[in-house]
Design a protein around this motif. Structure first.
Motif, short mmCIF file in Angstrom:
data_model
loop_
_atom_site.label_atom_id
_atom_site.label_comp_id
_atom_site.label_asym_id
_atom_site.label_seq_id
_atom_site.Cartn_x
_atom_site.Cartn_y
_atom_site.Cartn_z
N GLY A 97 38.39 47.64 49.00
CA GLY A 97 39.59 47.42 48.22
C GLY A 97 40.21 48.74 47.78
O GLY A 97 39.76 49.83 48.15
N SER A 137 42.40 43.37 49.51
CA SER A 137 41.39 42.94 48.54
C SER A 137 40.01 43.52 48.83
O SER A 137 39.68 43.85 49.97
CB SER A 137 41.30 41.41 48.55
N MET A 174 38.59 37.69 52.30
CA MET A 174 39.24 38.47 51.25
C MET A 174 39.91 39.74 51.80
O MET A 174 41.12 39.79 51.96
CB MET A 174 38.26 38.80 50.15
N PHE A 207 45.13 39.24 50.99
CA PHE A 207 43.96 38.40 50.77
C PHE A 207 43.77 37.48 51.98
O PHE A 207 44.53 36.53 52.17
CB PHE A 207 44.12 37.57 49.50
#
Length: 487
Positions: free
Chosen positions: A253, A258, A280, A308
């Motif tokens: 991230g 993400s 993610m 995401f």
């Protein structure tokens, strides 16, 4: 879908070859001109709406129309009781809701009826069915595993995981078993066992924390539950594979996308021993020949446009994957002029190579070509393939962006074929709503609208004629069937 803060044996039936030949011949001689109503519909299907519809108004292309709606029944008829995913079996549709689930009889799609309703709070209540069994995900800390449990703070987590129901009697489902899983179960994917004696659930969850009693860091894993079909009360977790250990962990991230701390959703193509995971910050391709030991064979990231990685869908041949990006967590208004069309969109990837050398190769983005208002949550969400012979076409939910039918046969040039949507829920505030899931099932599109209930849509489009030949006995959209022998 966003997570609220804690409170404190598919079978396919194809019509005879004679009927298939007749339909192929009919399609071949249909003139592709504006004189043909079907062709005219195709030409008009992708025209943008100049102004979004008003509150509760409906707008659509001429090839999609609503034929039924059943509002959420009480006590699910509150704004906080969000409708979620769908599963299908014979004449029944099983609809998840944050407070439980509803079983609908859709023998007549234009006149669906409620068969039963089960009150069993525990978001999201992601749902699948297999024979006489129904599986339900709980992804919020609960006081216990019962259907009368209450929400508790994550620091006091007592139970999260999978609930199993016996649905032999559709009018009176029975809760028979629970299985606790690490970090709960945000979604789960049903994976048929090769011996047909068992079925597996790949449980996806995320959001670990040092203060989360049921979900400490790190969490780069999924939970695998094995369910003996004849003795489902023996269901248990049999593996908790770390999908990112070999690559030094998931996406860290802070790079435009993400942090990976688990997966959001997994779609399996069981007949090809393949799975695609939306995790993610990462998109992954898995070998699932060993159901209890899935292996990551390729991983991709998009730190420019994907916020995401939410869900995945294979094409008919298992040679492409459509990944969705849930920009804004499902609550944001991302279908507005200020958000680029490459954000909150789908990404089409081709699968190249063979065996462990297979790779995901990016080809294009697709986002609905209409603008919403700032009062509507809108982003790519759950959808499924429409079983069209020789084409890659899917129907997809976009929350308050509505329902879109689009073609990605040409991976580099996807195009929308039709749409249906409602206007915003309010003139003054953004209320979370719209189509959570939109799936094709036995000739119609079924949508679970977060606030408005079950919608049924009819499609009239000559390009989808061959889809009418496919009839399911059972359909869980994240357990992808093979259409037309994988053509």
């Amino acid at each position: 879908m966003f997570k609220f803060p804690p409170q404190g044996p598919r079978r396919l039936r194809i019509v005879g070859l004679g009927a298939l030949a007749l339909l192929v011949a009919s399609a071949a001689v249909a003139p592709a001109s504006s004189a043909n109503p079907a062709a005219s519909t195709a030409e008009k299907a992708t025209v943008d709406v100049a102004a979004p519809p008003g509150v509760d108004e409906i707008a659509s292309s001429s090839n999609l129309r609503q034929i039924a709606n059943i509002p959420k029944p009480g006590p699910f008829n509150t704004t906080a009781a969000l409708n979620s995913d769908l599963a299908f079996q014979d004449r029944y549709v099983f609809a998840g809701n944050y407070d439980g689930f509803v079983i609908y009889d859709v023998k007549n799609p234009a006149r669906p009826s409620i068969v039963s309703q089960v009150l069993c709070p525990g978001s999201q209540n992601d749902i699948t069915v297999y024979g006489d069994l129904l599986f339900l995900s709980t992804d919020s800390p609960r006081s216990d595993d019962s259907c009368s449990s209450t929400g508790v703070p994550s620091s006091q987590t007592v139970w999260e995981g999978i609930k199993i129901f016996d649905i032999k009697n559709k009018k009176a489902p029975r809760y028979i078993k629970s299985v606790e899983t690490a970090c709960g179960s945000h979604t789960h994917t049903l994976v048929p066992g090769k011996d047909r004696k068992s079925v597996y659930l790949y449980v996806s969850s995320y959001g670990p924390s040092s203060t989360y009693a049921g979900c400490p860091t790190p969490h780069d894993s999924i939970s695998i539950i094995k369910v003996p079909v004849k003795k489902p009360t023996d269901a248990a977790v049999v593996a908790v594979p770390d999908l990112f250990a070999a690559d030094g962990g998931g996406n860290p991230g802070g790079n435009g996308s993400s942090t990976t701390s688990g997966c959001h959703d997994i779609t399996v193509f069981a007949s090809k021993d393949l799975a695609a995971g939306a995790c993610m910050g990462d998109g992954i391709l898995l070998d699932i020949r060993d159901r209890e030991a899935p292996r990551v064979i390729n991983r991709v990231r998009d730190t420019t446009n994907f916020a995401f990685w939410h869900s995945a869908t294979f094409n008919n041949a298992g040679t492409k994957v459509v990944f969705t990006d849930e920009l804004g967590g499902g609550s944001g208004a991302t279908c507005v002029e200020s958000v680029e069309p490459t954000r909150g969109a789908n990404a089409v990837y081709d699968i190249t190579g063979r065996g462990d050398g297979r790779k995901l190769v990016f080809k294009s983005y697709f986002k609905i070509p209409r603008l919403n208002t700032s009062l509507e949550n809108c982003v790519a969400h759950n959808g499924s393939l429409i079983p069209v012979l020789g084409r890659d076409i899917m129907v997809q939910a976009w929350y308050q962006g509505g329902i879109s039918v689009w073609d990605f046969t040409d991976s580099a040039r996807p195009v929308e074929l039709g749409y249906w949507e409602r206007g915003p829920l309010s003139e003054t505030e953004r209320i979370i709503g719209g189509s959570w899931s939109a799936y094709w099932y036995n000739g119609h599109i079924y949508s679970n609208d977060i606030q408005k209930g079950l919608d049924v849509l009819e499609v009239r489009d000559w390009r989808l004629w061959s889809a009418q030949l496919t009839k399911y006995k059972e359909f869980n959209p994240q357990t992808q069937p093979t259409y037309w022998g994988g053509l």
